[in-house]
Write a protein that holds these residues in place. Sequence first.
Motif, PDB file in Angstrom:
ATOM      1  N   ASP A 102       5.986  -4.190  -3.628  1.00 19.26           N
ATOM      2  CA  ASP A 102       5.943  -3.902  -5.060  1.00 19.26           C
ATOM      3  C   ASP A 102       7.177  -3.088  -5.422  1.00 19.26           C
ATOM      4  OD1 ASP A 102       5.147  -2.294  -7.596  1.00 19.26           O
ATOM      5  OD2 ASP A 102       3.516  -3.746  -7.420  1.00 19.26           O
ATOM      6  N   PRO A 103       7.877  -3.437  -6.502  1.00 24.68           N
ATOM      7  CA  PRO A 103       9.145  -2.765  -6.809  1.00 24.68           C
ATOM      8  C   PRO A 103       8.995  -1.429  -7.519  1.00 24.68           C
ATOM      9  CG  PRO A 103       8.721  -4.463  -8.441  1.00 24.68           C
ATOM     10  CD  PRO A 103       7.619  -4.566  -7.419  1.00 24.68           C
ATOM     11  N   ARG A 104       7.786  -1.065  -7.927  1.00 25.84           N
ATOM     12  CA  ARG A 104       7.620   0.151  -8.723  1.00 25.84           C
ATOM     13  C   ARG A 104       7.741   1.403  -7.864  1.00 25.84           C
ATOM     14  NH1 ARG A 104       2.214  -1.960 -11.742  1.00 25.84           N
ATOM     15  NH2 ARG A 104       2.013  -2.961  -9.692  1.00 25.84           N
ATOM     16  N   HIS A 105       8.430   2.377  -8.392  1.00 24.49           N
ATOM     17  CA  HIS A 105       8.534   3.672  -7.719  1.00 24.49           C
ATOM     18  C   HIS A 105       7.306   4.517  -8.088  1.00 24.49           C
ATOM     19  CE1 HIS A 105      10.855   5.292 -11.471  1.00 24.49           C
ATOM     20  NE2 HIS A 105       9.699   4.737 -11.757  1.00 24.49           N
ATOM     21  N   GLY A 106       7.166   5.660  -7.410  1.00 27.14           N
ATOM     22  CA  GLY A 106       6.111   6.598  -7.762  1.00 27.14           C
ATOM     23  C   GLY A 106       4.804   6.431  -7.027  1.00 27.14           C
ATOM     24  N   SER A 107       4.745   5.590  -5.987  1.00 29.08           N
ATOM     25  CA  SER A 107       3.481   5.420  -5.261  1.00 29.08           C
ATOM     26  C   SER A 107       3.167   6.682  -4.465  1.00 29.08           C
ATOM     27  CB  SER A 107       3.530   4.199  -4.337  1.00 29.08           C
ATOM     28  OG  SER A 107       4.623   4.265  -3.452  1.00 29.08           O
ATOM     29  N   ARG A 109      13.769   8.913  -9.270  1.00 28.73           N
ATOM     30  CA  ARG A 109      14.148   8.226 -10.505  1.00 28.73           C
ATOM     31  C   ARG A 109      14.756   6.854 -10.260  1.00 28.73           C
ATOM     32  NH1 ARG A 109      16.796  13.577 -13.448  1.00 28.73           N
ATOM     33  NH2 ARG A 109      14.802  14.572 -13.937  1.00 28.73           N
ATOM     34  N   ASN A 110      15.595   6.753  -9.253  1.00 27.35           N
ATOM     35  CA  ASN A 110      16.288   5.497  -8.973  1.00 27.35           C
ATOM     36  C   ASN A 110      15.915   4.928  -7.614  1.00 27.35           C
ATOM     37  OD1 ASN A 110      17.929   5.521 -11.424  1.00 27.35           O
ATOM     38  ND2 ASN A 110      18.988   7.249 -10.499  1.00 27.35           N
ATOM     39  N   SER A 111      14.852   5.387  -7.040  1.00 25.86           N
ATOM     40  CA  SER A 111      14.427   4.904  -5.726  1.00 25.86           C
ATOM     41  C   SER A 111      12.909   4.864  -5.687  1.00 25.86           C
ATOM     42  CB  SER A 111      14.970   5.815  -4.614  1.00 25.86           C
ATOM     43  OG  SER A 111      14.533   7.155  -4.804  1.00 25.86           O
ATOM     44  N   GLY A 112      12.382   4.112  -4.727  1.00 22.53           N
ATOM     45  CA  GLY A 112      10.947   4.059  -4.538  1.00 22.53           C
ATOM     46  C   GLY A 112      10.377   2.655  -4.673  1.00 22.53           C
ATOM     47  N   LYS A 113       9.522   2.268  -3.716  1.00 25.26           N
ATOM     48  CA  LYS A 113       8.843   0.970  -3.704  1.00 25.26           C
ATOM     49  C   LYS A 113       7.593   1.096  -2.843  1.00 25.26           C
ATOM     50  CE  LYS A 113      13.115  -1.801  -3.894  1.00 25.26           C
ATOM     51  NZ  LYS A 113      13.941  -2.811  -3.189  1.00 25.26           N
ATOM     52  N   ILE A 114       6.789   0.068  -2.848  1.00 25.79           N
ATOM     53  CA  ILE A 114       5.754  -0.088  -1.829  1.00 25.79           C
ATOM     54  C   ILE A 114       6.274  -1.115  -0.832  1.00 25.79           C
ATOM     55  CG2 ILE A 114       3.401  -0.826  -1.329  1.00 25.79           C
ATOM     56  CD1 ILE A 114       2.629   0.126  -4.113  1.00 25.79           C
ATOM     57  N   ALA A 124      -8.885  -0.871   2.645  1.00 22.68           N
ATOM     58  CA  ALA A 124     -10.282  -1.291   2.687  1.00 22.68           C
ATOM     59  C   ALA A 124     -10.327  -2.812   2.516  1.00 22.68           C
ATOM     60  CB  ALA A 124     -11.099  -0.619   1.588  1.00 22.68           C
ATOM     61  N   ASP A 125     -11.442  -3.427   2.904  1.00 21.56           N
ATOM     62  CA  ASP A 125     -11.648  -4.858   2.650  1.00 21.56           C
ATOM     63  C   ASP A 125     -12.378  -4.965   1.315  1.00 21.56           C
ATOM     64  OD1 ASP A 125     -12.088  -7.545   2.638  1.00 21.56           O
ATOM     65  OD2 ASP A 125     -13.363  -7.587   4.413  1.00 21.56           O
ATOM     66  N   LEU A 126     -11.636  -5.018   0.224  1.00 25.28           N
ATOM     67  CA  LEU A 126     -12.226  -4.955  -1.110  1.00 25.28           C
ATOM     68  C   LEU A 126     -13.072  -6.178  -1.442  1.00 25.28           C
ATOM     69  CD1 LEU A 126      -9.214  -3.525  -3.144  1.00 25.28           C
ATOM     70  CD2 LEU A 126     -11.270  -2.301  -2.443  1.00 25.28           C
ATOM     71  N   ASN A 127     -12.601  -7.353  -1.043  1.00 24.43           N
ATOM     72  CA  ASN A 127     -13.318  -8.583  -1.398  1.00 24.43           C
ATOM     73  C   ASN A 127     -14.146  -9.142  -0.253  1.00 24.43           C
ATOM     74  OD1 ASN A 127     -11.178  -9.368   0.167  1.00 24.43           O
ATOM     75  ND2 ASN A 127     -10.164 -10.598  -1.412  1.00 24.43           N
ATOM     76  N   GLN A 128     -14.298  -8.368   0.800  1.00 25.16           N
ATOM     77  CA  GLN A 128     -15.175  -8.706   1.928  1.00 25.16           C
ATOM     78  C   GLN A 128     -14.870 -10.086   2.516  1.00 25.16           C
ATOM     79  OE1 GLN A 128     -19.164  -8.020   0.448  1.00 25.16           O
ATOM     80  NE2 GLN A 128     -18.837  -5.814   0.281  1.00 25.16           N
ATOM     81  N   ASP A 129     -13.562 -10.349   2.715  1.00 23.40           N
ATOM     82  CA  ASP A 129     -13.154 -11.599   3.343  1.00 23.40           C
ATOM     83  C   ASP A 129     -12.663 -11.378   4.771  1.00 23.40           C
ATOM     84  OD1 ASP A 129     -10.749 -10.343   2.929  1.00 23.40           O
ATOM     85  OD2 ASP A 129      -9.799 -11.999   1.854  1.00 23.40           O
ATOM     86  N   SER A 130     -12.944 -10.192   5.311  1.00 19.63           N
ATOM     87  CA  SER A 130     -12.587  -9.820   6.690  1.00 19.63           C
ATOM     88  C   SER A 130     -11.092  -9.644   6.888  1.00 19.63           C
ATOM     89  CB  SER A 130     -13.122 -10.850   7.708  1.00 19.63           C
ATOM     90  OG  SER A 130     -14.532 -10.923   7.623  1.00 19.63           O
ATOM     91  N   ARG A 131     -10.347  -9.502   5.788  1.00 21.56           N
ATOM     92  CA  ARG A 131      -8.930  -9.169   5.875  1.00 21.56           C
ATOM     93  C   ARG A 131      -8.699  -7.829   5.186  1.00 21.56           C
ATOM     94  NH1 ARG A 131      -6.834 -15.133   4.503  1.00 21.56           N
ATOM     95  NH2 ARG A 131      -7.389 -14.489   2.405  1.00 21.56           N
ATOM     96  N   PRO A 132      -7.888  -6.942   5.790  1.00 17.92           N
ATOM     97  CA  PRO A 132      -7.666  -5.640   5.166  1.00 17.92           C
ATOM     98  C   PRO A 132      -6.812  -5.754   3.902  1.00 17.92           C
ATOM     99  CG  PRO A 132      -6.264  -5.880   7.100  1.00 17.92           C
ATOM    100  CD  PRO A 132      -7.174  -7.067   7.083  1.00 17.92           C
ATOM    101  N   ASP A 133      -7.298  -5.160   2.832  1.00 14.75           N
ATOM    102  CA  ASP A 133      -6.549  -5.019   1.592  1.00 14.75           C
ATOM    103  C   ASP A 133      -6.117  -3.558   1.486  1.00 14.75           C
ATOM    104  OD1 ASP A 133      -7.498  -7.709   0.866  1.00 14.75           O
ATOM    105  OD2 ASP A 133      -9.413  -6.712   0.459  1.00 14.75           O
ATOM    106  N   PHE A 134      -5.369  -3.233   0.448  1.00 15.85           N
ATOM    107  CA  PHE A 134      -5.113  -1.824   0.201  1.00 15.85           C
ATOM    108  C   PHE A 134      -5.044  -1.560  -1.296  1.00 15.85           C
ATOM    109  CE2 PHE A 134      -0.737  -3.467   0.341  1.00 15.85           C
ATOM    110  CZ  PHE A 134      -0.073  -2.740  -0.644  1.00 15.85           C
ATOM    111  N   VAL A 135      -5.274  -0.305  -1.641  1.00 16.35           N
ATOM    112  CA  VAL A 135      -5.211   0.155  -3.027  1.00 16.35           C
ATOM    113  C   VAL A 135      -4.120   1.205  -3.116  1.00 16.35           C
ATOM    114  CG1 VAL A 135      -6.433   1.355  -4.882  1.00 16.35           C
ATOM    115  CG2 VAL A 135      -7.632  -0.351  -3.483  1.00 16.35           C
ATOM    116  N   ALA A 136      -3.244   1.070  -4.107  1.00 12.35           N
ATOM    117  CA  ALA A 136      -2.141   2.005  -4.286  1.00 12.35           C
ATOM    118  C   ALA A 136      -2.295   2.753  -5.601  1.00 12.35           C
ATOM    119  CB  ALA A 136      -0.803   1.274  -4.259  1.00 12.35           C
TER     120      ALA A 136
END
Length: 504
Positions: A288-293, A262-267, A299-311
């Motif tokens: 990211d300040p939102r709790h609950g992740s 409730r009062n803790s959690g971030k990415i 994955a490289d979502l936009n194919q720019d050869s840099r790793p992205d991530f999905v939460a």
Amino acid sequence: MCLALFAMCQFGCGRPQSVEPVEAEVAQVDLDSIRPKVVAFCGDCHATPPPETFPRSAWYDEVQQGYGFYWDSGRTDLKAPPIDEVVSFFRSQAPEELTLPTVAADEQPTPVAFDTSSLVFPLKSSFPGVSDIRWRSSADGASALYFCDMATGNVHSLGFADDDAHSPARATLLGKTQHPAHIEPCDLDGDGDIDFLVAELGSFLPQDHDQGKVVWMRRSSSSPTYEALVLAEGLGRVADARSADFDGDGDLDIVVAEFGWRNSGKIRLLNQIGKEDGVPRFEMRDVDPRHGSIHTEIADLNQDSRPDFVALISQEHEVVVAFLNAGGGEFETQTIFAAEDPSFGSSGIQLVDLDGDGDTDVLYTNGDTLDSQHLKSSHAVRWLENPGTFPFVSHTLTHMPGAMHAVAADVDNDDDLDVVATAFVPKYLRGQLERGYDSLIWLEQTEDRGFVRHRLEQAEPGHMTLEVGDFNHDGAIDIVAGNFVKQRQLNAQWLTFWWGRKTE
């Protein structure tokens, strides 16, 4: 893993005056007058909940709980409407009972046959609490299942005797933490050995604390077990940890899903800055300040050869968010999917190209009931299709009460991806079902991108997690589901297997 409706809408003015419970009958209310007040108050930190998401009789408790969190936050910048008016607002528009969609029974024979077996839980002092299972297939013969049990704290590996075996070998203890939520194979120190990142919750039950950790289980040269080294601590409940070289400096960093409560959690991001006595050291910063992740898949979502991530961020947020790597450890956020119901029950994601068009889609489940205490018509297995822009397009593959986890695999060996999904419904909610519910299914993808549902199991209470793969190397996809039974039972099943069998 999401909290109940209004949970975490903990921002508001003072404690509401004590009132007598409003009776189930709907009190008179001017909807046009009260609606702006409800939207301003309840919609300040999340989507305003649709009245039809709970039955009429539940709304008093839901609103009362929301006001409690609202008061506990200490905020005073919002004006709380009279609680009886808010209750009547929701009740006057809510159904008397929730109606679950009818799921048609299998009308076609399954093209794949399965044999079943189970691994019995070995301890009398605890109960099965399997929280994650990972399959790692290796050409060097080191293929194995790895799983963690959040009730016992144990992390195990599981091998298989031979190609014809329909039962695994004995589980080998790799190490132990307190309450592990997720296990991720990785080579964090770059020595060629596969080690593991373990997301440590720090407590079995949800609560706010600083006992969460990111643990590196490093292979030991002198023991069959792994050395558990803490890479980050003092965190809220950590649900996931994954590694990638996000800043392009040649070593592995770690993205952390700190679920909290409730009062803790971030990415958070752990940026590797070097090693000390062979142990990687990290600088931690908030992403990211939102709790609950719950999950952070890479994955490289936009194919720019840099790793992205999905939460996947649950709680009242109920969103799937893309974090696009902008370089230098910075990320641009894009919303892939956002539910309109803050008690949607988000439970899991997998990144996969489900339609085979060359981009990354999201396989998504929502069906968590452990906080909302209700089965909902929205519970489902969903395909979030990548159209090349944000947000993605949401398709409901099948409705499934209590949907918890889905994994894509070519179950029928026809060169497209099918979906295996599991559900978990606590015993006290079974009365909301008119018949037995499907705790394990697979969805057969057809040529027109449709999906045919096949039932594999109807059981109580179901499974929190599953994994798929050719475990016994016979050319057929197998399935394993982890059991979570919060009571001690003689010969309780720990893992349940469905062994795929080739058919002509």
